[in-house]
Motif scaffolding. Structure first.
Motif, PDB file in Angstrom:
ATOM      1  N   VAL A  93       0.826  -1.217   0.000  1.00 27.76           N
ATOM      2  CA  VAL A  93       0.000   0.000   0.000  1.00 27.76           C
ATOM      3  C   VAL A  93       0.866   1.276   0.000  1.00 27.76           C
ATOM      4  CG1 VAL A  93      -2.042  -0.981   1.108  1.00 27.76           C
ATOM      5  CG2 VAL A  93      -0.170  -0.148   2.525  1.00 27.76           C
ATOM      6  N   PRO A  94       0.293   2.375  -0.471  1.00 31.75           N
ATOM      7  CA  PRO A  94       1.052   3.626  -0.418  1.00 31.75           C
ATOM      8  C   PRO A  94       1.477   3.905   1.029  1.00 31.75           C
ATOM      9  CG  PRO A  94      -0.963   3.916  -1.700  1.00 31.75           C
ATOM     10  CD  PRO A  94      -1.037   2.549  -1.092  1.00 31.75           C
ATOM     11  N   VAL A 133       3.858   2.259   2.623  1.00 33.28           N
ATOM     12  CA  VAL A 133       4.478   1.090   3.263  1.00 33.28           C
ATOM     13  C   VAL A 133       6.009   1.194   3.236  1.00 33.28           C
ATOM     14  CG1 VAL A 133       4.518  -0.430   1.218  1.00 33.28           C
ATOM     15  CG2 VAL A 133       4.304  -1.445   3.479  1.00 33.28           C
ATOM     16  N   GLY A 134       6.515   1.969   2.289  1.00 34.79           N
ATOM     17  CA  GLY A 134       7.969   2.162   2.217  1.00 34.79           C
ATOM     18  C   GLY A 134       8.599   1.600   0.957  1.00 34.79           C
ATOM     19  N   LYS A 135       7.824   1.490  -0.115  1.00 33.70           N
ATOM     20  CA  LYS A 135       8.355   0.915  -1.365  1.00 33.70           C
ATOM     21  C   LYS A 135       9.518   1.728  -1.912  1.00 33.70           C
ATOM     22  CE  LYS A 135       4.340   1.055  -3.392  1.00 33.70           C
ATOM     23  NZ  LYS A 135       3.530   1.424  -2.205  1.00 33.70           N
ATOM     24  N   SER A 136       9.277   3.036  -2.094  1.00 30.74           N
ATOM     25  CA  SER A 136      10.350   3.814  -2.734  1.00 30.74           C
ATOM     26  C   SER A 136      11.562   3.909  -1.823  1.00 30.74           C
ATOM     27  CB  SER A 136       9.870   5.182  -3.191  1.00 30.74           C
ATOM     28  OG  SER A 136       9.256   5.847  -2.150  1.00 30.74           O
ATOM     29  N   SER A 137      11.350   3.905  -0.507  1.00 31.30           N
ATOM     30  CA  SER A 137      12.500   3.972   0.412  1.00 31.30           C
ATOM     31  C   SER A 137      13.339   2.698   0.313  1.00 31.30           C
ATOM     32  CB  SER A 137      12.021   4.172   1.845  1.00 31.30           C
ATOM     33  OG  SER A 137      11.197   5.306   1.914  1.00 31.30           O
ATOM     34  N   ARG A 193      11.357  11.672  -4.286  1.00 31.33           N
ATOM     35  CA  ARG A 193      11.539  10.274  -3.912  1.00 31.33           C
ATOM     36  C   ARG A 193      12.793   9.748  -4.598  1.00 31.33           C
ATOM     37  NH1 ARG A 193       6.637   6.995  -5.293  1.00 31.33           N
ATOM     38  NH2 ARG A 193       6.614   6.055  -3.256  1.00 31.33           N
ATOM     39  N   GLU A 239       7.798  -1.391  -9.568  1.00 28.55           N
ATOM     40  CA  GLU A 239       6.995  -1.017  -8.406  1.00 28.55           C
ATOM     41  C   GLU A 239       5.525  -0.901  -8.797  1.00 28.55           C
ATOM     42  OE1 GLU A 239       7.944   2.928  -6.966  1.00 28.55           O
ATOM     43  OE2 GLU A 239       6.422   2.820  -5.403  1.00 28.55           O
ATOM     44  N   LYS A 243      10.072  -0.813   7.844  1.00 31.40           N
ATOM     45  CA  LYS A 243      10.274   0.173   8.931  1.00 31.40           C
ATOM     46  C   LYS A 243      10.639  -0.495  10.252  1.00 31.40           C
ATOM     47  CE  LYS A 243       6.857   3.033   6.570  1.00 31.40           C
ATOM     48  NZ  LYS A 243       5.844   4.054   6.599  1.00 31.40           N
ATOM     49  N   ASP A 302      12.694  -0.413  12.630  1.00 33.70           N
ATOM     50  CA  ASP A 302      13.718   0.360  13.340  1.00 33.70           C
ATOM     51  C   ASP A 302      13.084   1.028  14.558  1.00 33.70           C
ATOM     52  OD1 ASP A 302      12.381   2.677  12.104  1.00 33.70           O
ATOM     53  OD2 ASP A 302      13.517   2.177  10.302  1.00 33.70           O
TER      54      ASP A 302
HETATM   55  P1  GDP Z   1       5.714   4.202  -0.548  1.00 32.42           P
HETATM   56  O1  GDP Z   1       4.523   5.095  -0.717  1.00 32.42           O
HETATM   57  O2  GDP Z   1       5.299   2.787  -0.319  1.00 32.42           O
HETATM   58  O3  GDP Z   1       6.721   4.345  -1.647  1.00 32.42           O
HETATM   59  O4  GDP Z   1       6.435   4.647   0.813  1.00 32.42           O
HETATM   60  P2  GDP Z   1       7.656   5.637   1.061  1.00 32.42           P
HETATM   61  O5  GDP Z   1       8.942   4.972   0.756  1.00 32.42           O
HETATM   62  O6  GDP Z   1       7.378   6.932   0.372  1.00 32.42           O
HETATM   63  O7  GDP Z   1       7.580   5.825   2.634  1.00 32.42           O
HETATM   64  C1  GDP Z   1       6.426   6.307   3.286  1.00 32.42           C
HETATM   65  C2  GDP Z   1       6.816   6.965   4.605  1.00 32.42           C
HETATM   66  O8  GDP Z   1       7.437   6.023   5.467  1.00 32.42           O
HETATM   67  C3  GDP Z   1       7.810   8.094   4.420  1.00 32.42           C
HETATM   68  O9  GDP Z   1       7.460   9.137   5.280  1.00 32.42           O
HETATM   69  C4  GDP Z   1       9.116   7.496   4.823  1.00 32.42           C
HETATM   70  O10 GDP Z   1       9.995   8.458   5.361  1.00 32.42           O
HETATM   71  C5  GDP Z   1       8.720   6.463   5.863  1.00 32.42           C
HETATM   72  N1  GDP Z   1       9.646   5.333   5.867  1.00 32.42           N
HETATM   73  C6  GDP Z   1      10.052   4.648   4.769  1.00 32.42           C
HETATM   74  N2  GDP Z   1      10.934   3.689   5.111  1.00 32.42           N
HETATM   75  C7  GDP Z   1      11.100   3.773   6.441  1.00 32.42           C
HETATM   76  C8  GDP Z   1      11.922   3.042   7.374  1.00 32.42           C
HETATM   77  O11 GDP Z   1      12.678   2.131   7.050  1.00 32.42           O
HETATM   78  N3  GDP Z   1      11.793   3.395   8.689  1.00 32.42           N
HETATM   79  C9  GDP Z   1      10.959   4.377   9.108  1.00 32.42           C
HETATM   80  N4  GDP Z   1      10.919   4.631  10.409  1.00 32.42           N
HETATM   81  N5  GDP Z   1      10.206   5.097   8.256  1.00 32.42           N
HETATM   82  C10 GDP Z   1      10.270   4.804   6.939  1.00 32.42           C
END
Ligand code: GDP
Length: 362
Positions: A99-100, A102-106, A144, A190, A238, A240
């Protein structure tokens, strides 16, 4: 081609301002469409030579042809793809869904940088059939993947903004071939964890990752059983700080859930793992899992078998789409259909009879 300097980009009408629709390509290629129109078009041979030499600008232009709706562009792109086919197929293709938020792009950013440091070249593509409305909701945001987007060894291309999922799928599958021919040895794809797009990503990747948040509940995350069943690995993101304990607990939960599914034809047992994109904890292990999958499935023949199945699937999918398109675009069929629709609505004939009648139309 000379690259635009930063201040030139800012002055350009094509540069992205906050709140304006995202660029077509993060790697400075939003100007490609314009260039394609302005320049005399190259031949398929010229595109091919540029691509196999790893010329990113030519690669981007060729992808723009793949994404075009003009028949002459589509024809040219098919010639380029046919030439590139022999040079493709050597990468590992990895799908990411969740889901948006969740941390995909990170994760893509952290894992991507980790792999680039190991000497790999990464292409990041996206499938988002809704991107027509949202202006490219995934991978469209310049903020991103900041580090990855400026790396010479990464190529990031947002989802093509096409209406139908079938169209987006074809374009992405063809873009994979071009990226592989250009020397990218790892392809990330993705997609957002909604609708049918996961199935599309699964149908073009070797390894499928499902990203989950700890403690959010499956329903909340919109993850259907079918998606869980497709996953080669479930990654709890996430992991951590205060979240570590919750993430570990979620791992046990998902391991138990995956046990309930029938054994996989791949001979691979799906793995559940935790990752933090912030601290990089679990990133090396995650890559180890993917490498292990590649080893196991190459040894038992499943890797090749799956790719062959995907190619056949793509062929039949294209035939199905084309048959439908030709059928519904036929003017006689469409006027007859209007009549039949009224008769079905009025209860004069059954839907089954109406369908049979139109299918027998010569
Ligand atoms: P996406 O929409 O699935 O691509 O998610 P994003 O990568 O944009 O991350 C969504 C939010 O989660 C952002 O605010 C990130 O900073 C946070 N986030 C992503 N990865 C991590 C992580 O490993 N640890 C923590 N604590 N937050 C994270």
């Amino acid at each position: 081609m000379r690259k635009l300097k930063k201040d030139e980009q800012n002055k350009s009408a094509l540069s992205v301002q906050k709140g304006i629709v995202a660029p077509e390509n993060i790697n400075n290629n939003s100007i490609q469409n314009f260039k394609l129109k302005r320049k005399t078009q190259k031949s398929a041979e010229e595109y091919f030579n540029g691509i196999i030499q790893g010329d990113i600008n030519i690669l981007s232009q060729a992808i723009t042809l793949v994404e075009s709706t003009l028949q002459k562009h589509i024809d040219l792109s098919q010639d380029i793809i046919n030439k590139c086919l022999l040079y493709s197929g050597k990468s590992i293709r990895i799908g990411f869904t969740g889901v948006p938020g969740v941390g995909k792009s990170s994760i893509i950013e952290t894992l991507g940088i980790h792999l680039i440091n190991k000497g790999k070249k990464i292409a990041v593509l996206a499938i988002d059939p809704s991107s027509q409305n949202s202006g490219g909701s995934i991978l469209g945001d310049k903020t991103r993947m900041e580090e990855l987007s400026v790396s010479e060894n990464a190529f990031i291309r947002p989802s093509p903004a096409a209406g139908s999922l079938g169209g987006v799928t074809r374009k992405t599958a063809e873009t994979i071939i071009l990226c592989e021919a250009a020397g990218f040895d790892i392809i990330f794809i993705e997609t957002v964890g909604v609708g049918q797009s996961e199935i599309a990503v699964h149908s073009m990747t070797d390894f499928f990752l499902l990203l989950m948040l700890a403690g959010a509940g499956d329903e909340l995350q919109g993850i259907k059983r079918g998606i869980m069943e497709m996953a080669d690995a479930v990654v709890i993101t996430k992991a951590d700080g205060d979240n570590i304990t919750k993430a570990k607990a979620a791992t046990t939960e998902y391991k138990n859930a995956l046990h309930l599914f029938p054994a996989n034809k791949s001979g691979w047992t799906p793995v559940v793992t935790t990752v933090s994109a912030y601290t990089s904890d679990g990133i090396n292990e995650l890559w180890g899992i993917i490498e292990n999958y590649e080893k196991v499935t190459k040894e038992n023949g499943y890797f090749e078998l799956k790719r062959k199945k995907q190619l056949k699937y793509r062929m039949f999918e294209t035939i199905d789409n084309e048959l439908k398109r030709r059928f519904y675009q036929n003017p006689e069929i469409s006027s007859k259909l209007t009549e039949l629709e009224s008769s079905v609505e009025a209860g004069i004939i059954s839907p089954y009879f109406a369908a049979k009648t139109i299918m027998e139309e010569k």
